[in-house]
Design a protein around this motif. Structure first.
Motif, PDB file in Angstrom:
ATOM      1  N   SER A 153      -6.109  -1.986  -1.865  1.00 45.36           N
ATOM      2  CA  SER A 153      -5.666  -1.318  -3.094  1.00 45.36           C
ATOM      3  C   SER A 153      -6.530  -1.761  -4.265  1.00 45.36           C
ATOM      4  CB  SER A 153      -4.202  -1.673  -3.404  1.00 45.36           C
ATOM      5  OG  SER A 153      -3.352  -1.241  -2.364  1.00 45.36           O
ATOM      6  N   THR A 165      -4.403  -2.594   4.391  1.00 50.07           N
ATOM      7  CA  THR A 165      -4.669  -1.651   3.309  1.00 50.07           C
ATOM      8  C   THR A 165      -5.482  -2.345   2.220  1.00 50.07           C
ATOM      9  OG1 THR A 165      -2.599  -2.221   2.193  1.00 50.07           O
ATOM     10  CG2 THR A 165      -2.539  -0.344   3.691  1.00 50.07           C
ATOM     11  N   TYR A 176      -4.979   4.964   9.040  1.00 45.48           N
ATOM     12  CA  TYR A 176      -3.518   5.085   9.045  1.00 45.48           C
ATOM     13  C   TYR A 176      -3.076   5.566   7.674  1.00 45.48           C
ATOM     14  CZ  TYR A 176       1.218   4.230  10.573  1.00 45.48           C
ATOM     15  OH  TYR A 176       2.515   4.404  10.962  1.00 45.48           O
ATOM     16  N   PRO A 177      -2.180   6.576   7.621  1.00 47.58           N
ATOM     17  CA  PRO A 177      -1.814   7.107   6.296  1.00 47.58           C
ATOM     18  C   PRO A 177      -1.053   6.087   5.458  1.00 47.58           C
ATOM     19  CG  PRO A 177      -0.494   8.126   8.041  1.00 47.58           C
ATOM     20  CD  PRO A 177      -1.508   7.274   8.716  1.00 47.58           C
ATOM     21  N   SER A 178      -1.487   5.885   4.223  1.00 50.69           N
ATOM     22  CA  SER A 178      -0.732   5.098   3.235  1.00 50.69           C
ATOM     23  C   SER A 178      -1.162   5.608   1.872  1.00 50.69           C
ATOM     24  CB  SER A 178      -1.014   3.607   3.375  1.00 50.69           C
ATOM     25  OG  SER A 178      -2.133   3.251   2.618  1.00 50.69           O
ATOM     26  N   ALA A 179      -0.649   5.003   0.813  1.00 46.92           N
ATOM     27  CA  ALA A 179      -1.043   5.436  -0.528  1.00 46.92           C
ATOM     28  C   ALA A 179      -2.213   4.631  -1.065  1.00 46.92           C
ATOM     29  CB  ALA A 179       0.159   5.336  -1.476  1.00 46.92           C
ATOM     30  N   ALA A 180      -2.744   3.697  -0.258  1.00 42.45           N
ATOM     31  CA  ALA A 180      -3.816   2.818  -0.731  1.00 42.45           C
ATOM     32  C   ALA A 180      -5.176   3.481  -0.547  1.00 42.45           C
ATOM     33  CB  ALA A 180      -3.759   1.492   0.021  1.00 42.45           C
ATOM     34  N   GLU A 195      -3.521 -10.592   0.918  1.00 43.53           N
ATOM     35  CA  GLU A 195      -2.188 -11.101   1.216  1.00 43.53           C
ATOM     36  C   GLU A 195      -1.889 -10.828   2.687  1.00 43.53           C
ATOM     37  OE1 GLU A 195       0.861 -10.139  -1.601  1.00 43.53           O
ATOM     38  OE2 GLU A 195      -0.356 -10.819  -3.295  1.00 43.53           O
ATOM     39  N   TYR A 196      -1.255 -11.806   3.312  1.00 45.40           N
ATOM     40  CA  TYR A 196      -0.952 -11.744   4.745  1.00 45.40           C
ATOM     41  C   TYR A 196       0.529 -11.949   4.926  1.00 45.40           C
ATOM     42  CZ  TYR A 196      -0.585 -13.617   9.560  1.00 45.40           C
ATOM     43  OH  TYR A 196      -0.231 -13.865  10.863  1.00 45.40           O
ATOM     44  N   ARG A 243       4.637  -7.649  -3.751  1.00 42.69           N
ATOM     45  CA  ARG A 243       5.593  -8.125  -2.753  1.00 42.69           C
ATOM     46  C   ARG A 243       6.754  -8.855  -3.408  1.00 42.69           C
ATOM     47  NH1 ARG A 243       3.198  -8.207   2.393  1.00 42.69           N
ATOM     48  NH2 ARG A 243       1.001  -7.650   2.215  1.00 42.69           N
ATOM     49  N   GLY A 286       0.798  -1.232   0.000  1.00 44.56           N
ATOM     50  CA  GLY A 286       0.000   0.000   0.000  1.00 44.56           C
ATOM     51  C   GLY A 286       0.822   1.269   0.000  1.00 44.56           C
ATOM     52  N   SER A 287       2.144   1.169  -0.175  1.00 49.35           N
ATOM     53  CA  SER A 287       2.983   2.366  -0.063  1.00 49.35           C
ATOM     54  C   SER A 287       2.991   3.220  -1.322  1.00 49.35           C
ATOM     55  CB  SER A 287       4.423   1.963   0.280  1.00 49.35           C
ATOM     56  OG  SER A 287       4.990   1.208  -0.776  1.00 49.35           O
ATOM     57  N   THR A 288       2.449   2.695  -2.405  1.00 50.46           N
ATOM     58  CA  THR A 288       2.421   3.452  -3.661  1.00 50.46           C
ATOM     59  C   THR A 288       1.000   3.478  -4.202  1.00 50.46           C
ATOM     60  OG1 THR A 288       3.046   1.383  -4.765  1.00 50.46           O
ATOM     61  CG2 THR A 288       4.799   2.977  -4.379  1.00 50.46           C
ATOM     62  N   PRO A 289       0.639   4.537  -4.936  1.00 48.73           N
ATOM     63  CA  PRO A 289      -0.734   4.635  -5.460  1.00 48.73           C
ATOM     64  C   PRO A 289      -1.099   3.398  -6.288  1.00 48.73           C
ATOM     65  CG  PRO A 289       0.433   6.708  -5.755  1.00 48.73           C
ATOM     66  CD  PRO A 289       1.442   5.723  -5.262  1.00 48.73           C
ATOM     67  N   LEU A 304      -1.447  -3.800  10.149  1.00 48.19           N
ATOM     68  CA  LEU A 304      -1.716  -2.743   9.172  1.00 48.19           C
ATOM     69  C   LEU A 304      -2.495  -3.362   8.008  1.00 48.19           C
ATOM     70  CD1 LEU A 304      -1.220   0.065   7.827  1.00 48.19           C
ATOM     71  CD2 LEU A 304       1.000  -0.792   7.074  1.00 48.19           C
ATOM     72  N   THR A 352      -7.164  -5.684  -3.589  1.00 49.63           N
ATOM     73  CA  THR A 352      -6.249  -6.516  -2.817  1.00 49.63           C
ATOM     74  C   THR A 352      -6.123  -5.941  -1.416  1.00 49.63           C
ATOM     75  OG1 THR A 352      -5.019  -7.000  -4.831  1.00 49.63           O
ATOM     76  CG2 THR A 352      -3.943  -7.536  -2.744  1.00 49.63           C
ATOM     77  N   ASP A 401      -4.123  -6.018   1.852  1.00 50.64           N
ATOM     78  CA  ASP A 401      -2.839  -6.447   2.401  1.00 50.64           C
ATOM     79  C   ASP A 401      -2.852  -6.318   3.906  1.00 50.64           C
ATOM     80  OD1 ASP A 401      -0.852  -7.045   0.153  1.00 50.64           O
ATOM     81  OD2 ASP A 401      -1.915  -5.267  -0.541  1.00 50.64           O
ATOM     82  N   CYS A 402      -2.527  -7.403   4.576  1.00 54.51           N
ATOM     83  CA  CYS A 402      -2.538  -7.422   6.034  1.00 54.51           C
ATOM     84  C   CYS A 402      -1.110  -7.695   6.495  1.00 54.51           C
ATOM     85  CB  CYS A 402      -3.480  -8.516   6.532  1.00 54.51           C
ATOM     86  SG  CYS A 402      -5.156  -8.301   5.874  1.00 54.51           S
ATOM     87  N   ASP A 403      -0.443  -6.661   6.979  1.00 54.38           N
ATOM     88  CA  ASP A 403       0.940  -6.799   7.429  1.00 54.38           C
ATOM     89  C   ASP A 403       1.000  -6.681   8.941  1.00 54.38           C
ATOM     90  OD1 ASP A 403       1.218  -5.716   4.433  1.00 54.38           O
ATOM     91  OD2 ASP A 403       3.007  -6.851   4.997  1.00 54.38           O
ATOM     92  N   VAL A 446      -5.045   0.700  10.904  1.00 49.63           N
ATOM     93  CA  VAL A 446      -4.297  -0.196  11.785  1.00 49.63           C
ATOM     94  C   VAL A 446      -5.256  -0.701  12.847  1.00 49.63           C
ATOM     95  CG1 VAL A 446      -2.569  -0.312  13.618  1.00 49.63           C
ATOM     96  CG2 VAL A 446      -1.990   0.717  11.430  1.00 49.63           C
ATOM     97  N   ILE A 448       5.978   2.476   4.436  1.00 47.91           N
ATOM     98  CA  ILE A 448       4.517   2.531   4.546  1.00 47.91           C
ATOM     99  C   ILE A 448       3.954   3.513   3.530  1.00 47.91           C
ATOM    100  CG2 ILE A 448       2.622   3.151   6.090  1.00 47.91           C
ATOM    101  CD1 ILE A 448       4.417   2.125   8.411  1.00 47.91           C
ATOM    102  N   VAL A 449       4.613   4.641   3.361  1.00 45.42           N
ATOM    103  CA  VAL A 449       4.267   5.571   2.268  1.00 45.42           C
ATOM    104  C   VAL A 449       5.559   5.961   1.554  1.00 45.42           C
ATOM    105  CG1 VAL A 449       3.129   7.716   1.597  1.00 45.42           C
ATOM    106  CG2 VAL A 449       2.362   6.521   3.653  1.00 45.42           C
TER     107      VAL A 449
END
Lengths: 225, 225, 225, 225, 225, 225
Positions: free
Chosen positions: F38, F36, F16-20, F63-64, A77, A69-72, F34, F108, F110-112, F25, A114-115
């Protein structure tokens, strides 16, 4: 594109809960990286043993990864060539901050983005240094921080965000110590070349940025004590 | 350890038979690298297409590998982190020499190390540039060459062989153009740090070495014409 | 297509500088293969140990790879099914030349094809045998060489280049000793089948070719002594 | 060790239920291989297209694998070098039995070894040929079968089981057609070499074994019709 | 679609020749799975050692794979996410049947699907239990079997074949012991959700099916004694 | 070990800030994940196209992954069997919450895992549901949350932390909808078996926990609006 700045982007380094010995989140502009430092007693096989069978020194290594999720557009992975190069850069920078003979085992610094908004590898160095210091406890550590500089439209710029990075003719990552020495200088003319005068201007700007970042590092370390 | 030198190690670049469009062997001291340049019409997917459906520009990429017999202890085949970083370095250097819009497709420069005695990545850039020029034929190309410099026992040294490289406090790879501009500057204090004065001394030495290497490149290119 | 020949293609085996214990380049027609032999003290786990804990014998293995520039259309790096089959063929041939009980460790013969114009696997055997002999020093070695034969347009042909190989109904690789015994016979009717008479004619031709190749091997070995 | 025999080991080929177009189990002595033939319309990219855009011919390929329970010491899953070599051998043998221009798509013959007691690759050819014939239906197919021969303690032996195979000086796999022509001859002196007389004796024995196997193939095919 | 049934599909478990310590084929309707149990003395590293250096207990693990011919459209070889999940399910079920302290080493139960027509994971548990019992010899083992149940068009159904499985709103795999206790309950509403009443009805049906399967297990075990 | 609780552990879900498109969180006790969501326009190939060439429905996948610093002993990066099983569980749960026909493309989730202290897969479902809802905007979504229950020392326990999980005889993960229906029930007797009465007690407790979690989900969603 980013606003006019004379210094680095707004930067914070905050302790962040994890199960690792050291753990912080650095935010630099919109860029945000989780940096943890984990201890392991087992050193790599290639480190020589002394007469008593103990390894002659410990080791510091790093892993760098961008979370999906760090990119638009979602980042897939898994390892890639860019991440491989970056984590070698981070590890070299961190090893310059410590006396490996004082380190009992391996410390792995994980930098998970993360971003991603430019400057993730230098933010990773700066943040991971704090996590490493936290994990080391009483073991002494030299100040080390990193920043990016570049030439955009013919002008030197400090701490490029993604938009500036894409526009830059030259991109340089600089790692420095608290005494103003260089640990690493990586300048690349992706879309142009640069002369000695431009190189010097970029290095001056980098030195200024690194000083600002070291203040933020110290502030976080004081919180952790 | 290597003898006293004021310039680069003894260097030759010779045409070498292969099935590729460009093909040379560079020997620099004992280091020896086979450099080939192969053409392929198909560009990567990420290159944008123009209104007529054609890619907006071509591409130059590089692969670096050490042959198993290139080191006294046999080198295992297969990609590794170091090779990944090096081939990205080579490719960036070569792309700085060409106008990608003039390149119709992809040129892959393969650098296979036959003997590794220090400075393989810079020798690969210098040799692959000749193979690339040969493959390009009439397409113009800027002079680009690379050399390593370092600080060994406190003194700046040009074109380090393996023994010097192991002993060096600081190691720097410099890629330059024919007009003396920098394409890439990669200085690393693996076992020390360096200040601005030392950086400047290393850059002066690198500029001298690159000039010598460009003479060798021209000599080989003239043979190929 | 290749010219009329009654013997093997023009063949040379020359010492070639590398860091390995044995190192030659064989050229057979346009085919060109770099063959190195590297020593390692550590034998595979499956080799039994004697009462004193030492391995009962050493081992000889081989790796075969085509360099990217070895074919007009660039060959991608990395293992493939064909290479896997070929390196097992080379290794079996080389093991027939030595008494494994006399070999203290593992010798890996690396065969890297620089130009591929047919017959690379047999040229690899013939060249790697010289590198192996060089690496073995005083340890005795039996003469072993290999050549390809085939049936093209109904006629038996010796030492096929690529154009002949593509046109061949039957393709046979023959490995022989200095006393004219077979180490390996691999005949394949890729586009046809063959009867006993044709098999015999091909084997006669192979015996003739192997004798010629062994002369070239001896010439190179004498240079190396 | 196996009893005295003048012919092949006791052999049966039986239809076996699966979801594939062709499916049999061959047992040869204790060796047991499940052979299936699956159809797929999509041919590999490298097969040329004719003027109407259709592929010029179909393809037959093979995969060989040993099930974990096929050996007394459990066999790990996953591809290995030996399996890679064997499945290429099987596929070449099967392609010799058909006119690829008559095959509309790809037929994959999967050979999964249930019990491995020597001769699995030749049993796989002989069994997979029946599965292929079953999958082809009315498309004509040439008889093709394979058998191993060898030299054990100086004597030629037909259809070696595992104990004989381990003891053999020379091991040869022979693939033949119904008219007694060779498709493939693979003789290897793993622990010895062989002369022309021994080669001839082995080929005579192989021809006898292949005839016996073709009877078993026909018996099974008649059941399937 | 399948005929009306009030019990499980027609099921047999038969001894099947292999080189493993335990080896059966289970057929349940058209589904057919080869189950082998192989012994190995070496336990995983994570199992703790007692004071005398011996592992505190043994281990039972499982691998699940679909053979390429098991589905109408050929199944590609190699691990996939579904197989990974299934083999963990099988292994947990089998471990519930034994006292790991009584097992000297590792038993690997390999479940290779020959025909896939629904319920392969539960058939694998039921069949592998017999192979495991055979391999264990005198070591006691608890009865364990597994069956699938589901809701199709609103009605609970026992032992779904592929057509029913595709149509099912809810799919549940149930592993039970001889005393009617649950080892594992895995219910998934792939195309619907289910309430407590439906859950109870499915569990009743599963208990009935498991009892029938345990009879078939006993019949096979008696043959093997 | 954890304190006495009658409900779930203290739980928060925060943006939580991300690009998704969706990003939160979730912290449940010490466990922290975390999550997200996408968006990507491109659906998998296996989804059928309608008459106009558009895919018949969209898709939701998951995805985990556990970050290296999430466990006291550093967790190695890269896929493993447990993660594979868990991400399939998460994805099935999330797909039950949406009408795939209303989803234009692939989402998608994503669970980190940042801190792993038990219940990470159920926390991932609960948190990812909020990220998914955020990403979906106006597209309707059914309430779905998940919780773990188990039997520890003979007593049913809700929302097990790591210490309880290790001690548990039975472990069950339950996914439910807002109307109290089951999406998934996964009960495993890792160190024991369970009867119908115990199953019912666990399901009652799970229903209670899911209700509490849905309140936390709603609170977070309201913040996001």
């Amino acid at each position: 594109m980013s606003r006019l700045r004379t210094g680095i982007r707004s930067t914070t380094i905050e302790p962040y809960p994890s199960a690792a010995a050291g753990s912080v989140v650095i935010t630099q502009g919109r860029t945000r990286v989780l940096c943890t430092a984990s201890l392991s007693p087992q050193v790599p096989d290639w480190i020589r043993r002394d007469a008593t069978g103990n390894p002659e020194h410990g080791w510091v290594t790093a892993e760098y990864s961008m979370l999906p999720g760090s990119t638009p557009q979602r980042k897939k992975r898994g390892p890639d060539a860019r991440a491989t190069e970056i984590q070698r850069f981070i590890a070299r920078a961190l090893r310059a901050a410590v006396d490996l003979k004082k380190i009992p085992g391996v410390i792995t610094c994980d930098c998970d983005v993360i971003v991603a908004d430019g400057g993730t590898r230098t933010a990773a160095v700066t943040g991971a240094w704090v996590a490493l210091a936290q994990a080391l406890g009483d073991v002494p550590i030299e100040p080390v921080a990193a920043v990016s500089v570049g030439i955009v439209a013919g002008r030197t710029v400090l701490d490029l965000d993604y938009a500036l990075d894409v526009a830059a003719e030259v991109d340089m990552n600089v790692v420095m110590t608290g005494r103003g020495r260089f640990v690493e200088v990586q300048g690349t003319g992706e879309k142009g070349v640069f002369d000695r005068t431009q190189l010097n201007a970029m290095l001056d700007l980098a030195a200024k940025g690194v000083k600002q970042l070291m203040k933020v590092q110290r502030t976080c370390l004081e919180k952790l004590e």
